[in-house]
Design an enzyme around this catalytic site. Structure first.
Site, PDB file in Angstrom:
ATOM      1  N   LYS A  42     -54.844 -38.222   7.391  1.00  0.00           N
ATOM      2  CA  LYS A  42     -55.519 -38.493   8.659  1.00  0.00           C
ATOM      3  C   LYS A  42     -56.733 -37.562   8.804  1.00  0.00           C
ATOM      4  O   LYS A  42     -56.589 -36.371   8.998  1.00  0.00           O
ATOM      5  CB  LYS A  42     -54.586 -38.279   9.859  1.00  0.00           C
ATOM      6  CG  LYS A  42     -55.212 -38.903  11.110  1.00  0.00           C
ATOM      7  CD  LYS A  42     -54.780 -38.269  12.408  1.00  0.00           C
ATOM      8  CE  LYS A  42     -55.503 -37.038  12.802  1.00  0.00           C
ATOM      9  NZ  LYS A  42     -56.934 -37.188  13.153  1.00  0.00           N
ATOM     10  N   GLU A  76     -53.081 -24.231   7.217  1.00  0.00           N
ATOM     11  CA  GLU A  76     -54.255 -23.366   7.030  1.00  0.00           C
ATOM     12  C   GLU A  76     -54.946 -23.336   8.385  1.00  0.00           C
ATOM     13  O   GLU A  76     -55.505 -24.331   8.821  1.00  0.00           O
ATOM     14  CB  GLU A  76     -55.136 -23.940   5.920  1.00  0.00           C
ATOM     15  CG  GLU A  76     -56.005 -22.889   5.289  1.00  0.00           C
ATOM     16  CD  GLU A  76     -57.397 -22.890   5.845  1.00  0.00           C
ATOM     17  OE1 GLU A  76     -57.621 -22.159   6.848  1.00  0.00           O
ATOM     18  OE2 GLU A  76     -58.246 -23.629   5.323  1.00  0.00           O
ATOM     19  N   CYS A 127     -63.183 -21.334   9.034  1.00  0.00           N
ATOM     20  CA  CYS A 127     -62.044 -20.532   9.509  1.00  0.00           C
ATOM     21  C   CYS A 127     -62.114 -19.117   8.943  1.00  0.00           C
ATOM     22  O   CYS A 127     -61.533 -18.198   9.510  1.00  0.00           O
ATOM     23  CB  CYS A 127     -60.732 -21.210   9.175  1.00  0.00           C
ATOM     24  SG  CYS A 127     -60.757 -21.978   7.582  1.00  0.00           S
ATOM     25  N   GLU A 139     -61.037 -16.494  18.021  1.00  0.00           N
ATOM     26  CA  GLU A 139     -61.877 -17.260  17.101  1.00  0.00           C
ATOM     27  C   GLU A 139     -62.871 -18.114  17.909  1.00  0.00           C
ATOM     28  O   GLU A 139     -62.468 -18.934  18.730  1.00  0.00           O
ATOM     29  CB  GLU A 139     -61.001 -18.173  16.244  1.00  0.00           C
ATOM     30  CG  GLU A 139     -61.818 -18.937  15.216  1.00  0.00           C
ATOM     31  CD  GLU A 139     -60.959 -19.788  14.295  1.00  0.00           C
ATOM     32  OE1 GLU A 139     -60.040 -20.461  14.785  1.00  0.00           O
ATOM     33  OE2 GLU A 139     -61.222 -19.777  13.080  1.00  0.00           O
TER      34      GLU A 139
HETATM   35  P1  ADP Z   1     -60.330 -28.487  16.596  1.00  0.00           P
HETATM   36  O1  ADP Z   1     -59.686 -27.905  17.819  1.00  0.00           O
HETATM   37  O2  ADP Z   1     -61.214 -27.533  15.923  1.00  0.00           O
HETATM   38  O3  ADP Z   1     -60.917 -29.865  16.781  1.00  0.00           O
HETATM   39  P2  ADP Z   1     -57.816 -29.339  15.739  1.00  0.00           P
HETATM   40  O4  ADP Z   1     -56.793 -28.382  15.254  1.00  0.00           O
HETATM   41  O5  ADP Z   1     -57.678 -29.891  17.114  1.00  0.00           O
HETATM   42  O6  ADP Z   1     -59.189 -28.660  15.547  1.00  0.00           O
HETATM   43  O7  ADP Z   1     -57.945 -30.582  14.753  1.00  0.00           O
HETATM   44  C1  ADP Z   1     -57.647 -30.567  13.390  1.00  0.00           C
HETATM   45  C2  ADP Z   1     -56.927 -31.853  13.034  1.00  0.00           C
HETATM   46  O8  ADP Z   1     -55.701 -31.905  13.758  1.00  0.00           O
HETATM   47  C3  ADP Z   1     -57.668 -33.129  13.400  1.00  0.00           C
HETATM   48  O9  ADP Z   1     -57.470 -34.103  12.380  1.00  0.00           O
HETATM   49  C4  ADP Z   1     -56.990 -33.567  14.679  1.00  0.00           C
HETATM   50  O10 ADP Z   1     -57.049 -34.957  14.909  1.00  0.00           O
HETATM   51  C5  ADP Z   1     -55.558 -33.150  14.401  1.00  0.00           C
HETATM   52  N1  ADP Z   1     -54.727 -32.975  15.603  1.00  0.00           N
HETATM   53  C6  ADP Z   1     -55.110 -32.601  16.845  1.00  0.00           C
HETATM   54  N2  ADP Z   1     -54.057 -32.581  17.687  1.00  0.00           N
HETATM   55  C7  ADP Z   1     -52.970 -32.941  16.962  1.00  0.00           C
HETATM   56  C8  ADP Z   1     -51.573 -33.102  17.251  1.00  0.00           C
HETATM   57  N3  ADP Z   1     -51.078 -32.884  18.456  1.00  0.00           N
HETATM   58  N4  ADP Z   1     -50.759 -33.463  16.233  1.00  0.00           N
HETATM   59  C9  ADP Z   1     -51.231 -33.671  15.000  1.00  0.00           C
HETATM   60  N5  ADP Z   1     -52.529 -33.551  14.669  1.00  0.00           N
HETATM   61  C10 ADP Z   1     -53.391 -33.194  15.624  1.00  0.00           C
END
Ligand code: ADP
Length: 499
Positions: free
Chosen positions: A197, A272, A306, A403
């Site tokens: 995804k 990560e 990161c 961060e």
């Molecule tokens: P940022 O806050 O920098 O956008 P995220 O950690 O939110 O980074 O996003 C990294 C990935 O995690 C993306 O592919 C996002 O769609 C996914 N993501 C965000 N929320 C969830 C969740 N609750 N469960 C699984 N994946 C998620």
């Protein structure tokens, strides 16, 4: 969609972004089961760039079933040599489409085209080639065993490394293609099947990569790509009961959610996550190299790394000189749309990210920090922010502890190695660190004491497919790239025979 009429863009790219991005399941492209889509934006303008199918629970479920079928079917039966050849073929195809992928990455993420061309795409190609080589080298051991309670008995015992099974992979937006490669490479080399995804901000290069995966000849269902939102598609993937392992790169907050979702079937988890990496400049360093290195440690990829060197610690006697040098470099950086040839720093990826970085700047200023370079957003179109150096900061401030994920570095003076180490290590993260000194014995003594997964000495942001990368503390679990990454994707089976 202004991009569609751009005279300078490759026709293949315009054609690709003009189509609605689809979902790849079992070798076939489809809309989302719900028929829903989401938009991805051009960060240089804030305009809609492309429309993409919004996968959700039903699509994830279909993708997991396809991955399971492929795992138990043709992929599981394929020789490791043939698996390696397919991964190598994918690398070749990606290399042939370098310019197209570089442009897609720049449009979707905002980074300069010059960087996508020399970093993102070639590093992804190299990672696939490195991992293709591992496919034939996943070995176990033979183990002499004694079995004290079976005197006189003879045994032959050996271990095998087997694929974990169906792997869910959730990736972020800062290096969309490269993160897909870091995840897919080791998973495929070790014989797993995947549901990937991509991030909703930057799904395009992963979808295009799916087309190349099909073209390379991977059996149907080995790699399934489901774009969608994190809280729907991502959450469904991490909670799915038939997913054996989840690999995630992203924020520490979401890492925790993934972990909770994974608890249902106790799937294996590798993470990560974030970082707030200390970059330590000693007075006996090569000053010119240290200043250039400190600037690129934070400003590369607009600070959206990161491992960005976001906490700059400078030995007291050279503090003013280094701050001035880094600030001068920051002021010289040409900020602009990623497609323009002289751009050195593009926009941040999204409005949300711009607001977040500006919020941190406000918080820093309200607590007394001063900017020696930058300090504010640029213009009203797109998501641009100035490369920023903050002084008058102290260890407790939010801008020093949290961060920011933007082009903002805090500079703090220190007295000597003994006094800087506790401060450098006093952070919830432990992803990377930098040391600048000509004294090699000091460099290695300090490297040993730093609680970080990567320590760069007299360099920063050096990555290689063979070099493991990952975090101590709340920066994550497990290592990506290198031989260590194979452990995340294999189970060890001990086989014991009485002779
Ligand atoms: P940022 O806050 O920098 O956008 P995220 O950690 O939110 O980074 O996003 C990294 C990935 O995690 C993306 O592919 C996002 O769609 C996914 N993501 C965000 N929320 C969830 C969740 N609750 N469960 C699984 N994946 C998620």
């Amino acid at each position: 969609m202004g991009i569609a009429t751009s005279p300078t863009l490759d026709a293949r790219v315009i054609n690709f972004i003009g189509r609605t991005g689809k979902i790849l399941i079992d070798g076939k492209w489809s809309e989302a089961a719900s028929g829903k889509t989401f938009d991805t934006y051009n960060p240089a303008t804030g305009e809609i760039l492309a429309r993409v199918a919004a996968g959700d629970r039903i699509d994830i479920d279909r993708a997991v079933k396809a991955a399971r079928k492929a795992f138990e079917g043709p992929w599981g039966r394929m020789t490791s040599s043939d698996r390696g050849k397919l991964i190598w073929k994918l690398a070749d195809l990606l290399e042939q489409h370098l310019e197209e992928f570089a442009t897609l990455e720049t449009l979707d993420n905002g980074k300069p085209l010059t960087i996508s061309r020399v970093a993102d795409v070639p590093l992804a190609v190299d990672l696939f080639r490195y991992m293709a080589g591992w496919a034939t080298k996943i070995e176990g051991t033979t183990i002499p065993i004694s079995v004290p309670y079976a005197p006189g008995a003879k045994f032959l015992a050996y271990t095998k490394r087997e694929p974990v099974g169906v792997v869910g992979q959730i990736i972020p937006w800062n290096f969309p293609l490269l993160m897909a490669a870091w995840k897919l490479g080791p998973a495929l080399a070790t014989g797993n099947t995947v549901v990937l995804k991509p991030a909703e901000q930057t799904p395009l290069s992963a979808i295009r990569l799916g087309e190349l995966i099909t073209e390379a000849g991977f059996p149907e269902g080995v790699v399934n790509i489901v774009p969608g939102l994190g809280e729907t598609a991502g959450a469904a993937l991490s909670a799915h009961p038939d997913v054996d392992k989840i690999a995630f790169t992203g924020s520490t907050e979401v890492g925790r959610l993934i972990l909770q979702a994974a608890a249902g079937n106790l799937k294996k988890v590798s993470l990560e996550l974030g970082g707030k990496s200390p970059n330590i400049v000693f007075a006996d360093s090569d000053m010119k190299a240290a200043i250039g290195g400190a600037a690129s440690a934070i400003f590369f990829n607009h600070g959206q790394c990161c491992c960005a060197g976001s906490r700059l610690y400078i030995e007291q006697s050279i503090f003013d000189q280094v701050v001035e040098g880094v600030s001068n470099q920051a002021k010289k950086i040409k900020v602009g749309p990623g497609l323009e040839p002289d751009t050195q720093m593009g926009p941040l990826v999204s409005k949300e990210q711009l607001d977040r970085v500006c919020g941190y700047l406000e918080s820093g200023f309200s607590e007394g920090a001063k900017a020696t370079a930058g300090g504010k957003k640029i213009g009203n179109q797109g998501y641009f922010v100035e490369p920023t150096v903050l002084v008058n900061t102290d260890h407790k401030m939010k801008v020093v502890q949290e961060e920011i994920f933007g082009p903002v570095v805090t500079a703090i003076p220190f007295k000597d190695a003994d006094s800087v180490l506790p401060i450098a290590n006093d952070n919830i993260y432990g992803l990377a660190a930098g040391i600048w000194t000509k004294d090699i014995s000091k460099a290695h003594r300090v490297a040993e004491k730093l609680r970080a997964g990567t320590v760069w000495i007299n360099c920063y942001n050096i990555f290689d497919a063979a070099l493991p990368f990952g975090g101590y503390k709340q920066s994550g679990w497990g290592r990506e790239m290198g031989k260590d990454s194979l452990e995340l994707y294999t189970e060890v089976k001990a086989v014991c025979t009485m002779l």
